[in-house]
Design a protein around this motif. Structure first.
Motif, PDB file in Angstrom:
ATOM      1  N   SER A 100       0.845  -1.196   0.000  1.00 46.45           N
ATOM      2  CA  SER A 100       0.000   0.000   0.000  1.00 46.45           C
ATOM      3  C   SER A 100       0.880   1.245   0.000  1.00 46.45           C
ATOM      4  O   SER A 100       1.872   1.315   0.721  1.00 46.45           O
ATOM      5  CB  SER A 100      -0.873  -0.027   1.256  1.00 46.45           C
ATOM      6  OG  SER A 100      -1.618   1.142   1.364  1.00 46.45           O
ATOM      7  N   VAL A 111      -0.648   2.803  -4.863  1.00 48.84           N
ATOM      8  CA  VAL A 111      -1.401   1.573  -4.688  1.00 48.84           C
ATOM      9  C   VAL A 111      -2.303   1.765  -3.470  1.00 48.84           C
ATOM     10  O   VAL A 111      -1.847   2.242  -2.430  1.00 48.84           O
ATOM     11  CB  VAL A 111      -0.446   0.372  -4.492  1.00 48.84           C
ATOM     12  CG1 VAL A 111      -1.213  -0.878  -4.140  1.00 48.84           C
ATOM     13  CG2 VAL A 111       0.411   0.160  -5.735  1.00 48.84           C
ATOM     14  N   PHE A 118      -3.685  -2.905  -7.544  1.00 47.47           N
ATOM     15  CA  PHE A 118      -4.020  -1.855  -8.507  1.00 47.47           C
ATOM     16  C   PHE A 118      -4.508  -2.520  -9.779  1.00 47.47           C
ATOM     17  O   PHE A 118      -3.870  -3.430 -10.304  1.00 47.47           O
ATOM     18  CB  PHE A 118      -2.821  -0.959  -8.832  1.00 47.47           C
ATOM     19  CG  PHE A 118      -3.155   0.050  -9.889  1.00 47.47           C
ATOM     20  CD1 PHE A 118      -3.860   1.192  -9.572  1.00 47.47           C
ATOM     21  CD2 PHE A 118      -2.810  -0.174 -11.209  1.00 47.47           C
ATOM     22  CE1 PHE A 118      -4.212   2.115 -10.554  1.00 47.47           C
ATOM     23  CE2 PHE A 118      -3.144   0.743 -12.202  1.00 47.47           C
ATOM     24  CZ  PHE A 118      -3.856   1.880 -11.863  1.00 47.47           C
ATOM     25  N   THR A 171      -6.446  -1.456 -13.603  1.00 46.14           N
ATOM     26  CA  THR A 171      -7.001  -0.439 -14.500  1.00 46.14           C
ATOM     27  C   THR A 171      -8.407  -0.863 -14.924  1.00 46.14           C
ATOM     28  O   THR A 171      -8.738  -2.041 -14.916  1.00 46.14           O
ATOM     29  CB  THR A 171      -6.128  -0.232 -15.759  1.00 46.14           C
ATOM     30  OG1 THR A 171      -6.001  -1.472 -16.451  1.00 46.14           O
ATOM     31  CG2 THR A 171      -4.761   0.314 -15.403  1.00 46.14           C
TER      32      THR A 171
END
Length: 95
Positions: free
Chosen positions: A45, A60, A66, A68
Motif C-alpha cells: 500500500s 497503490v 491496482f 485499470t
C-alpha cells in the motif's frame, strides 16, 4: 485478446511496458505494436507509480492491488508504467 502475466523486475523510473512487449516477443513470438489494454499488480500500500504521461505519482490503495478499468471489450491504452522505486512482482495484462 490475450490475458497474460509477466514477472517484472524493473528499476526506479524504468518503463515496464517495453519490457513486457520484449518478453512477449521472446517467449511467445508475439510482436505487438498496440498499447496494453489492462494492467493489474500487487504491491505494498502506498507504492508510487506513474501511468502513461502522469506527472504526479499514483499510489497503490490500502488493498495492495491496482487494477485499470476494463469492461471486457474496452480498456485503457497503456503505453507506460513506471514505478518511483525499484519494483519486483507479477504484472497481469491484456493485449
Amino acid at each position: 485478446m490475450d490475458y497474460r502475466m509477466w514477472k517484472c523486475t524493473a528499476g526506479a523510473g524504468e518503463n515496464c511496458v517495453p519490457l513486457i512487449k520484449a518478453s512477449m516477443k521472446t517467449n511467445d513470438g508475439i510482436n505487438s505494436n498496440t498499447p496494453l489494454q489492462f494492467i493489474a499488480f500487487e504491491a505494498a500500500s502506498g507504492t508510487k507509480f506513474y501511468l502513461n504521461d502522469s506527472k504526479e505519482p499514483m499510489e497503490v490503495p490500502s488493498t495492495g492491488k491496482f487494477i485499470t478499468p476494463f469492461d471486457g471489450q474496452r480498456g485503457m491504452k497503456i503505453w507506460s508504467l513506471k514505478f518511483k522505486n525499484r519494483f519486483s512482482g507479477n504484472i497481469y495484462y491484456i493485449v
